[in-house]
Every structure is written in structure tokens, then in C-alpha cells.
Design a protein around this motif. Structure first.
Motif, PDB file in Angstrom:
ATOM      1  N   HIS A   1       0.954  -1.173  -0.038  1.00  0.00           N
ATOM      2  CA  HIS A   1       0.021   0.115  -0.075  1.00  0.00           C
ATOM      3  C   HIS A   1       0.986   1.089   0.028  1.00  0.00           C
ATOM      4  O   HIS A   1       2.038   1.160   0.364  1.00  0.00           O
ATOM      5  CB  HIS A   1      -0.901  -0.011   1.340  1.00  0.00           C
ATOM      6  CG  HIS A   1      -2.196  -0.484   0.988  1.00  0.00           C
ATOM      7  ND1 HIS A   1      -3.060  -0.078   1.544  1.00  0.00           N
ATOM      8  CD2 HIS A   1      -2.678  -1.674   0.509  1.00  0.00           C
ATOM      9  CE1 HIS A   1      -4.389  -0.660   1.436  1.00  0.00           C
ATOM     10  NE2 HIS A   1      -3.961  -1.728   0.594  1.00  0.00           N
TER      11      HIS A   1
ATOM     12  N   MET B   1      -5.092   6.360   0.734  1.00  0.00           N
ATOM     13  CA  MET B   1      -4.295   5.214   0.853  1.00  0.00           C
ATOM     14  C   MET B   1      -4.797   4.260  -0.079  1.00  0.00           C
ATOM     15  O   MET B   1      -6.079   4.075  -0.126  1.00  0.00           O
ATOM     16  CB  MET B   1      -4.464   4.734   2.141  1.00  0.00           C
ATOM     17  CG  MET B   1      -3.913   3.373   2.601  1.00  0.00           C
ATOM     18  SD  MET B   1      -3.648   3.039   4.301  1.00  0.00           S
ATOM     19  CE  MET B   1      -5.617   2.654   4.652  1.00  0.00           C
TER      20      MET B   1
ATOM     21  N   HIS C   1       3.854   1.138   2.484  1.00  0.00           N
ATOM     22  CA  HIS C   1       3.665   0.206   3.840  1.00  0.00           C
ATOM     23  C   HIS C   1       2.960  -1.256   3.470  1.00  0.00           C
ATOM     24  O   HIS C   1       2.607  -1.241   2.413  1.00  0.00           O
ATOM     25  CB  HIS C   1       2.852   0.560   5.057  1.00  0.00           C
ATOM     26  CG  HIS C   1       1.445   1.383   4.474  1.00  0.00           C
ATOM     27  ND1 HIS C   1       1.123   2.339   3.920  1.00  0.00           N
ATOM     28  CD2 HIS C   1       0.334   0.628   4.682  1.00  0.00           C
ATOM     29  CE1 HIS C   1      -0.134   2.645   4.035  1.00  0.00           C
ATOM     30  NE2 HIS C   1      -0.779   1.423   4.167  1.00  0.00           N
TER      31      HIS C   1
ATOM     32  N   MET D   1       0.229  -3.473   4.103  1.00  0.00           N
ATOM     33  CA  MET D   1      -1.047  -3.396   4.736  1.00  0.00           C
ATOM     34  C   MET D   1      -1.505  -5.022   5.087  1.00  0.00           C
ATOM     35  O   MET D   1      -1.711  -5.625   4.153  1.00  0.00           O
ATOM     36  CB  MET D   1      -2.068  -2.644   3.631  1.00  0.00           C
ATOM     37  CG  MET D   1      -3.374  -2.347   4.301  1.00  0.00           C
ATOM     38  SD  MET D   1      -3.352  -0.961   5.334  1.00  0.00           S
ATOM     39  CE  MET D   1      -5.296  -0.917   5.325  1.00  0.00           C
TER      40      MET D   1
HETATM   41 CU   LIG Z   1      -2.966   1.059   3.660  1.00  0.00          CU
END
Ligand SMILES: [Cu+2]
Lengths: 162, 197
Positions: A80, A91, A113, A115
Motif C-alpha cells: 500500500h 491510501m 507500507h 497493509m
Molecule cells: Cu494501507
């Protein structure tokens, strides 16, 4: 007798540096890629999501790409990215993260990141979990993600980077 | 003689263009200051203990207001941690401030979920939710945008949210004072807030 005392002393000294130990152990190599200090925040009891962060270094002379992530801690694990556009936070899933030749890619709060959606159970501070990273060139590799406190910013993990 | 007229003419042209430039600069400057829209206002919501609350319940305290959703594991916890640390740094003055986390995701953020979320960050952090209509009204008052984003092939309750991510400082009278970026460090936030107390 003397030997035993020495051993106990050594263990005592080693236990003084648990953080340094765990973060040193947090460096994992896969081909030309080094994965440093993967961490996640502990989640609140009713949380359904979590995020993991780390630094990817590429010592090779060709770019590599993180193309997949797999874990057993959630129903869905994906790559993500959070972005800001005109004060609006967005996001969403991105297919991959490039790690440039001789360079690095950072997964950090407010950016890329890993996720986790549909957490199987909350992430407890002090515990850890395995996360498998799939690179286009380097082999598939499993790293151990350290679970830090709920409000962790990643500072502690960064300081212990090697 | 002709030369003198030329010089006079030149001076006139210069004077006019200088005035025009000054005017232009002035207009541009004016246009770049935001229009005076009121941020904040009345709201009717439900707190993390499932009790009804309105903006009036917080009069007499400064408010630090953030709109977010607990399903977000990335920036929302970071923003809450920033608030928590900043309040700790403000020491005794922190008692003058009430931090509010207003959910833009009332369908999933029940009072129970919010309670579990807020207690991770600061004892005075209050989570607010409500009916979709109540949340919409509160967001509108704060000029906050939010919208659902569904991932392809995701389950019905697996959406994400886009949302404004400013941090609003409201006065003890409920009026807007200033706004901070969610990216502000705790140290910066504490120092800036202290100036207004
Ligand atoms: Cu995320």
C-alpha cells in the motif's frame, strides 16, 4: 564454578541489550537485497488492520522490485501507499515497490507500507510475526516483523539500523 | 524640445507601468489569502462511551480536532500519537485542551471500536462517531472532505477512506484558531499550541 559465574555474567550483559540484539537479527538478506528492521505497531484490541514498515537496500547494479507480500496474520496482505493531495489523505494498493540499483526503498508511516486487512488477532507489543516478501529478482524471503508500541513512529527501529 | 517630450513621455509610461505592477502584485497577494470561511461549528455526535455530545459540552476547553478512521493503520495512529506526546510535553497546560478524534467512518467505527482505539494514545483523547448524517454535518462544519474507496474484489466492509488530514485548534469559545499539518512533530505541535494558550 568460576566458569559458571562467567557464563552467568555473560548472559546478564547480553540481556542488557535486547533491542540491539533483536534489531541486528532484523537484518535479512535475499540476493542483493537487505531488509532492515521490519516493524509494525501494536494494534488496539478491536483493530481489523495493521501496517508494517522496513528499509530495503539493493547492493546490486540492477534495480529490483518488491512484487508481493504474504502473511498469515491477516486475510489480506498487500503493498500500500499513503499519499497527500491538496490536504486529502489517500491510501490504496500499489502493485510493487522499486528498489533502485545501489539504492534503497523505505517503507515508513505516511508512505509505502505493507497493509494487513482482516487481522486474525491483534498485534501485541513485544511479539513478532513472519512476513514473506517476493522480489522480481532476489529470491522470496521471510523476515521477522517486530511489534512495537501502538504509537511507535519507527524512530527506535531506525536508530538501530546497520 | 522634442527630446524633453520624449523623456516626459517615458517617465509617464514608467509611472503607469509601475502602478500597474504594484496593483497586480497587490491583487495577487490578496487572491492568495484564503477566503474567510468559518471552520468549525455546532455538532451532535456520540462519544466512545456511547453518550450523546455536542460542541457546547466542550466550551471552556481548547479543542484539538482530527477527522480520521480507525481502519487506517498508517497515518491515523501516527497523528494520534503526535497529539498524545505533544499533550504530555505541555504538562499542566494539557488540562486546558481536549483532543477529539472524529470518525469519518461511522459504519465501522462504533463507540466500542473507538473506545478500544483511543485508549492507546492519551487518557484525554475522546473518540466521536454518530449516524452517517451526524458525521456528515460535523465534517461539513469543519470543511472536511471524506469519501469511501473500495478495493477491487474486496468484501463489502473492506473499503478505505480518503479524508482531509488537518489538525484543527479551536478556542475555548469554540471558534477556529489555527490548523496544523498531520505531519507536524510532537515537539513542534506542543510549542505552537503553547503560544495560543
Ligand atoms: Cu494501507
Amino acid at each position: 564454578m568460576k566458569k559458571a559465574t562467567l557464563l552467568i555474567a555473560a548472559i546478564a550483559v547480553a540481556s542488557l541489550f535486547p533491542a540491539a540484539r533483536s534489531f541486528a537479527a532484523g537484518d535479512t538478506k535475499a540476493g542483493n537485497i537487505t531488509i532492515s528492521a521490519p516493524w509494525a505497531r501494536a494494534t488496539f484490541a478491536k483493530a481489523k488492520t495493521a501496517a508494517a514498515y522496513m528499509t530495503l537496500n539493493n547492493s546490486g547494479d540492477k534495480a529490483d522490485t518488491l512484487i508481493g507480500v504474504k502473511s498469515a496474520i491477516a486475510q489480506k496482505t498487500g503493498i500500500h501507499r499513503t499519499t497527500m493531495e491538496n490536504g486529502i489523505m489517500k491510501m490504496g494498493a500499489v502493485g510493487s515497490i522499486e528498489v533502485p540499483a545501489g539504492g534503497m526503498a523505505m517503507l515508513k508511516p505516511g508512505g509505502h507500507h505493507v497493509m494487513f486487512m482482516g487481522l486474525v488477532q491483534p498485534l501485541k507489543e513485544g511479539a513478532n510475526f513472519p512476513l514473506t516478501l517476493v522480489f522480481a529478482k532476489a529470491s522470496e524471503v521471510t523476515v521477522t516483523v517486530q511489534i512495537l508500541k501502538p504509537g511507535a513512529m519507527g524512530g527506535a527501529a531506525m536508530r538501530h539500523q546497520h | 524640445m522634442q527630446r524633453r517630450w520624449l523623456i516626459l513621455g517615458l517617465i509617464a509610461v514608467l509611472a503607469v507601468s509601475a502602478a500597474a505592477t504594484w496593483n497586480l502584485v497587490h491583487t495577487v497577494k490578496k487572491a492568495s489569502t484564503p477566503p474567510p470561511v468559518a471552520i468549525g461549528g455546532p455538532f451532535n455526535l456520540v462519544d466512545h462511551n456511547a453518550g450523546p455530545v455536542t460542541d457546547a459540552d466542550f466550551r471552556g476547553r481548547y479543542l484539538l480536532v482530527f477527522f480520521g478512521y480507525t481502519y487506517c493503520p498508517d497515518v491515523c495512529p501516527k497523528a494520534m500519537q503526535t497529539i498524545g506526546v505533544a499533550l504530555d510535553q505541555l504538562g499542566k497546560d494539557a488540562a486546558k485542551i481536549r483532543p477529539l478524534f472524529i470518525s469519518v467512518d461511522p459504519e465501522r467505527d462504533t463507540p466500542e471500536v473507538l473506545k478500544s482505539f483511543v485508549k492507546n494514545f492519551h487518557p484525554s483523547l475522546t473518540g466521536l462517531t454518530g449516524s452517517p448524517r451526524q458525521v456528515q454535518a460535523a465534517a461539513k462544519a469543519y470543511r472536511v472532505y471524506y469519501g469511501k474507496v473500495k478495493e477491487d474484489g474486496g468484501a463489502k466492509d473492506e473499503y478505505l477512506m480518503n479524508h482531509s488530514a488537518g489538525l484543527y485548534l479551536m478556542g475555548a469559545d469554540g471558534k477556529f484558531i489555527t490548523m496544523f499539518s498531520h505531519n507536524t512533530t510532537p515537539e513542534d505541535l506542543a510549542a505552537k499550541i503553547r503560544k495560543y494558550l
